[in-house]
Scaffold this motif. Sequence first.
Motif, PDB file in Angstrom:
ATOM      1  N   UNK A  22      -2.480 -14.502   4.908  1.00 26.55           N
ATOM      2  CA  UNK A  22      -3.286 -14.101   6.056  1.00 26.55           C
ATOM      3  C   UNK A  22      -2.866 -12.718   6.555  1.00 26.55           C
ATOM      4  N   UNK A  23      -1.557 -12.467   6.616  1.00 27.26           N
ATOM      5  CA  UNK A  23      -1.063 -11.162   7.067  1.00 27.26           C
ATOM      6  C   UNK A  23      -1.489 -10.036   6.119  1.00 27.26           C
ATOM      7  N   UNK A  24      -1.637 -10.372   4.841  1.00 28.37           N
ATOM      8  CA  UNK A  24      -2.056  -9.376   3.852  1.00 28.37           C
ATOM      9  C   UNK A  24      -3.569  -9.235   3.776  1.00 28.37           C
ATOM     10  N   UNK A  25      -4.280 -10.161   4.391  1.00 22.42           N
ATOM     11  CA  UNK A  25      -5.741 -10.109   4.359  1.00 22.42           C
ATOM     12  C   UNK A  25      -6.328 -10.605   3.052  1.00 22.42           C
ATOM     13  N   UNK A  41      -2.576 -10.856 -12.491  1.00 21.11           N
ATOM     14  CA  UNK A  41      -2.714 -10.452 -11.087  1.00 21.11           C
ATOM     15  C   UNK A  41      -1.407  -9.832 -10.603  1.00 21.11           C
ATOM     16  N   UNK A  42      -1.526  -8.761  -9.817  1.00 25.62           N
ATOM     17  CA  UNK A  42      -0.371  -8.082  -9.244  1.00 25.62           C
ATOM     18  C   UNK A  42      -0.680  -7.683  -7.814  1.00 25.62           C
ATOM     19  N   UNK A  43       0.373  -7.506  -7.025  1.00 27.88           N
ATOM     20  CA  UNK A  43       0.197  -7.029  -5.662  1.00 27.88           C
ATOM     21  C   UNK A  43      -0.194  -5.556  -5.685  1.00 27.88           C
ATOM     22  N   UNK A  44      -1.134  -5.189  -4.827  1.00 30.23           N
ATOM     23  CA  UNK A  44      -1.533  -3.792  -4.670  1.00 30.23           C
ATOM     24  C   UNK A  44      -0.435  -3.060  -3.900  1.00 30.23           C
ATOM     25  N   UNK A  45      -0.406  -1.746  -4.049  1.00 28.64           N
ATOM     26  CA  UNK A  45       0.574  -0.926  -3.337  1.00 28.64           C
ATOM     27  C   UNK A  45       0.481  -1.152  -1.830  1.00 28.64           C
ATOM     28  N   UNK A  49       3.430  -2.546   0.644  1.00 31.40           N
ATOM     29  CA  UNK A  49       3.821  -1.809   1.858  1.00 31.40           C
ATOM     30  C   UNK A  49       3.810  -2.721   3.081  1.00 31.40           C
ATOM     31  N   UNK A  50       2.809  -3.574   3.195  1.00 26.00           N
ATOM     32  CA  UNK A  50       2.752  -4.513   4.330  1.00 26.00           C
ATOM     33  C   UNK A  50       3.926  -5.493   4.282  1.00 26.00           C
ATOM     34  N   UNK A  51       4.258  -5.973   3.089  1.00 21.55           N
ATOM     35  CA  UNK A  51       5.393  -6.888   2.941  1.00 21.55           C
ATOM     36  C   UNK A  51       6.690  -6.160   3.283  1.00 21.55           C
ATOM     37  N   UNK A  52       6.805  -4.928   2.832  1.00 24.12           N
ATOM     38  CA  UNK A  52       7.984  -4.108   3.134  1.00 24.12           C
ATOM     39  C   UNK A  52       8.181  -3.993   4.640  1.00 24.12           C
ATOM     40  N   UNK A  53       7.121  -3.683   5.347  1.00 21.75           N
ATOM     41  CA  UNK A  53       7.204  -3.533   6.796  1.00 21.75           C
ATOM     42  C   UNK A  53       7.476  -4.871   7.479  1.00 21.75           C
ATOM     43  N   UNK A  54       6.824  -5.911   7.037  1.00 21.51           N
ATOM     44  CA  UNK A  54       6.966  -7.233   7.661  1.00 21.51           C
ATOM     45  C   UNK A  54       8.406  -7.740   7.593  1.00 21.51           C
ATOM     46  N   UNK A  55       9.068  -7.476   6.463  1.00 17.03           N
ATOM     47  CA  UNK A  55      10.424  -7.988   6.251  1.00 17.03           C
ATOM     48  C   UNK A  55      11.491  -6.899   6.334  1.00 17.03           C
ATOM     49  N   UNK A  65      12.245  -7.109  -6.005  1.00 18.11           N
ATOM     50  CA  UNK A  65      11.193  -8.128  -5.881  1.00 18.11           C
ATOM     51  C   UNK A  65      10.005  -7.823  -6.786  1.00 18.11           C
ATOM     52  N   UNK A  66       9.456  -6.632  -6.668  1.00 17.93           N
ATOM     53  CA  UNK A  66       8.159  -6.346  -7.292  1.00 17.93           C
ATOM     54  C   UNK A  66       8.225  -5.701  -8.665  1.00 17.93           C
TER      55      UNK A  66
END
Length: 72
Positions: A22-25, A41-45, A49-55, A65-66
């Motif tokens: 949900x936080x990533x949309x 499937x892979x996480x987009x940049x 970045x959102x995960x980096x900021x969140x944690x 991690x990535x």
Amino acid sequence: MNKRLLESKMKAFGDTNNSLAKALGISPQTFSAKKNETNGKEFKQSEIEKIKQRYSLSAYEIDEIFFYREVS
């Protein structure tokens, strides 16, 4: 990808697959596919970045991690 390390960060911050998705949309199904690298499937940049900021992740943690690849 080192999904165990991502899961440990999620747990430390009280996140579930659903809450982080949900936080990533993105949908929980899409999040799961990316976390498990299903069908390439892979996480987009922007998601990384959102995960980096969140944690509050360091550049080293992001790499671990990535961009972690198991050596056979």
